[in-house]
Design a protein around this motif. Structure first.
Motif, PDB file in Angstrom:
ATOM      1  N   PRO A  33      86.473  68.917  58.640  1.00  0.00           N
ATOM      2  CA  PRO A  33      85.583  67.483  58.906  1.00  0.00           C
ATOM      3  C   PRO A  33      84.499  67.187  59.727  1.00  0.00           C
ATOM      4  O   PRO A  33      83.822  66.467  59.695  1.00  0.00           O
ATOM      5  N   GLU A  34      84.389  67.697  60.560  1.00  0.00           N
ATOM      6  CA  GLU A  34      83.722  67.937  62.040  1.00  0.00           C
ATOM      7  C   GLU A  34      82.052  68.782  61.298  1.00  0.00           C
ATOM      8  O   GLU A  34      81.837  67.816  61.141  1.00  0.00           O
ATOM      9  N   SER A  35      82.206  69.769  60.516  1.00  0.00           N
ATOM     10  CA  SER A  35      81.616  70.404  59.648  1.00  0.00           C
ATOM     11  C   SER A  35      81.127  69.446  58.694  1.00  0.00           C
ATOM     12  O   SER A  35      79.581  69.046  58.321  1.00  0.00           O
ATOM     13  N   SER A  36      81.611  68.104  58.185  1.00  0.00           N
ATOM     14  CA  SER A  36      81.426  67.735  56.963  1.00  0.00           C
ATOM     15  C   SER A  36      80.582  66.105  57.531  1.00  0.00           C
ATOM     16  O   SER A  36      79.018  66.110  56.959  1.00  0.00           O
ATOM     17  N   LYS A  37      80.479  66.300  59.255  1.00  0.00           N
ATOM     18  CA  LYS A  37      80.333  64.670  59.448  1.00  0.00           C
ATOM     19  C   LYS A  37      79.188  64.956  60.348  1.00  0.00           C
ATOM     20  O   LYS A  37      77.597  65.221  59.758  1.00  0.00           O
ATOM     21  N   ALA A  38      78.619  66.099  60.507  1.00  0.00           N
ATOM     22  CA  ALA A  38      77.428  66.742  61.315  1.00  0.00           C
ATOM     23  C   ALA A  38      76.654  66.844  59.862  1.00  0.00           C
ATOM     24  O   ALA A  38      74.565  66.995  59.890  1.00  0.00           O
ATOM     25  N   GLN A  40      77.005  65.091  56.937  1.00  0.00           N
ATOM     26  CA  GLN A  40      76.169  64.224  56.494  1.00  0.00           C
ATOM     27  C   GLN A  40      75.189  63.404  57.111  1.00  0.00           C
ATOM     28  O   GLN A  40      74.048  62.869  56.596  1.00  0.00           O
ATOM     29  N   GLU A  41      74.706  63.275  58.693  1.00  0.00           N
ATOM     30  CA  GLU A  41      74.270  63.102  59.800  1.00  0.00           C
ATOM     31  C   GLU A  41      72.609  63.760  59.269  1.00  0.00           C
ATOM     32  O   GLU A  41      72.016  63.304  59.342  1.00  0.00           O
TER      33      GLU A  41
END
Length: 86
Positions: A33-38, A40-41
């Motif tokens: 999820p952290e990589s997905s968030k990064a 997305q940003e």
């Protein structure tokens, strides 16, 4: 094929391979999820950058179209003046 098309379109837009790779990595199914968030940003940063570039290009196109219209009017006017003298 979809990934290749995405890469080609992103390169045409001026994105770096590093940015493209980061986005593709973030879209993998097994990514955290952290990589997905990064990812997305990063996408949002790139969208904002491209939007600014689009504004600059739109402004430049508008100026060029205006100059073209002025030059065309001048050429038409010069042609009519020559015809009137003849």
């Amino acid at each position: 094929c979809e990934r290749i098309s995405f890469i080609v379109q992103c390169r045409k837009a001026g994105l770096t391979l590093a940015d493209i790779s980061a986005i593709l990595d973030a879209t993998d199914e097994d990514v955290s999820p952290e990589s997905s968030k990064a990812g997305q940003e990063l996408c949002m940063v790139l969208v904002e950058r491209l939007e600014r570039r689009r504004k600059v290009l739109d402004d430049a196109l508008s100026e060029l179209n205006h100059a073209f219209a002025l030059l065309t009017a001048r050429l038409i006017g010069d042609t009519r003046k020559k015809e009137d003298r003849a």
